[in-house]
Write an enzyme that holds these catalytic residues in place. Structure first.
Site: not given
Ligand code: NAP
Length: 322
Positions: A11, A13-14, A85, A123, A154, A178
């Site tokens: 993925g 992010v991975g 999602r 998530n 952030r 989160h």
């Protein structure tokens, strides 16, 4: 010397987290792990990593694949596998889908690397951290999630821009979910060591707007570029380095709390925690009454979804996470 496995390395992010982690000096082995059918892609990534390490003269072992035995002897196992999602899909539905994936990998990690530390990214991350805790059977100190760390970073960066100071002058923290119910700790926010509310500019400080922006940042990025990649990757690598380097830094992660925040407990949620080679240890804190109220609302929201997810997974005793 540390071996790190990234489950979900195919993925976005991975793979970017795995690459960021490969720059940590203590890391000597990286495993790019994924589900069956993804072997070729993972193998391709592995050789791309090998080229990158050759280019910078870094000695690090990289393996890839889908066989559980690859995870053996890992010091840290990161889980970033999950479905994104879809428009119109509700969060609970997504939570149930991802819970099945995370539960399976947490069990696998516990079996293959019983002494490892589990780090959850998938998530909704607070609920997935609870699922990983339950299904690994690990003590709470060895299971944590990315939580509000990136949100806190952030906010720190927005405050630094607003006051035109270097980010290192700003200390701030977001706790709670989160997600929508995150809680900024203005009471713990300092600039150059001075409490935010003691600065003359505080009266015109756009705190609410900043938090709205922090909450929306992920969606904003995904809408425009398709995914959040580099922010999460660097945040994951920072937390991995803090743990593996035994740095004893206090960062905001999703962790199991017993009573550390005004006696609220039995939930995995974003809190300040000390991170070192033994794992993650929430710090007892006292915050302002308004912040306690907001934190309590965030806890109740997460508790409801966590219970529903555990019921779905068939954990009858789910209401008690340990
Ligand atoms: P992505 O590019 O779509 O990658 C998803 C990964 O999950 C892939 O490795 C995919 O494997 C795997 N996967 C999907 N369905 C699976 C299943 N049923 N069983 C096993 N593995 C499965 O997504 P991403 O952008 O990397 O995001 C990954 C997760 O991280 C998401 O849950 C995202 O919301 C979360 N995230 C969290 C934060 C945070 O702050 N906590 C920040 C960013 C992202 P295949 O390649 O084989 O399909």
């Amino acid at each position: 010397m540390a071996k790190v496995t990234v489950i979900g390395a195919s993925g976005k992010v991975g793979q970017s987290a795995a690459y960021a982690i490969s720059r940590i000096p203590y890391v000597t082995e990286i495993v790019l792990f994924g589900r069956e059918g993804g072997e070729e892609l993972l193998e391709g990534l592995k050789w791309d990593f090998v080229d990158a390490f050759a280019a910078v003269g870094r000695r690090i072992r990289v393996t890839s694949g889908t066989h559980p035995s690859l995870i053996k002897h890992s010091d840290m196992v990161i889980i970033s596998s999950g479905v994104p999602r879809h428009t119109g899909q509700d969060r609970i539905d997504l939570a149930k889908k991802n819970a099945r994936i995370v539960a399976g990998y947490a069990e696998m990690a516990a079996e293959q690397a019983p002494d490892s530390i589990l780090f959850v990214v998938t998530n909704p991350v607070d609920i997935m951290t609870a699922v990983a805790l339950k299904h690994s059977g690990f003590p709470p100190s060895r299971v944590f999630g990315l939580g509000t760390h990136l949100d806190s970073m952030r906010l720190k960066s927005f405050i630094a821009q607003h006051f035109k100071v270097h980010v290192s002058e700003v200390h701030t923290r977001i706790i709670g979910e989160h997600g929508e119910s995150m809680v900024p700790l203005w009471s713990a926010t300092t600039i150059g060591g001075i409490q935010l509310k003691n600065l003359p500019e505080f009266r015109t400080f756009p705190g609410e707007d900043m938090i709205d922006w922090v909450k929306d940042a992920g969606h904003y990025i995904i809408e425009r570029s398709g995914a959040t990649i580099y922010g999460p990757a660097e945040a994951i690598a920072t937390l991995a380095r803090t743990v593996l380097g035994n740095e004893n830094r206090i960062l905001s992660v999703s962790a199991y709390i017993r009573c550390e925040v005004h006696d609220i407990g039995n939930i995995c949620i974003g809190v300040p925690a000390m991170l070192n080679r033994k794992g993650v240890f929430p710090i007892p804190i006292r915050i302002s009454p308004e912040e306690v109220d907001d934190f309590q609302s965030s806890v109740e929201k997460l508790r409801k979804v966590t219970d529903e997810v555990f019921e779905f997974l068939g954990n009858d005793e789910g209401k008690n996470l340990l």
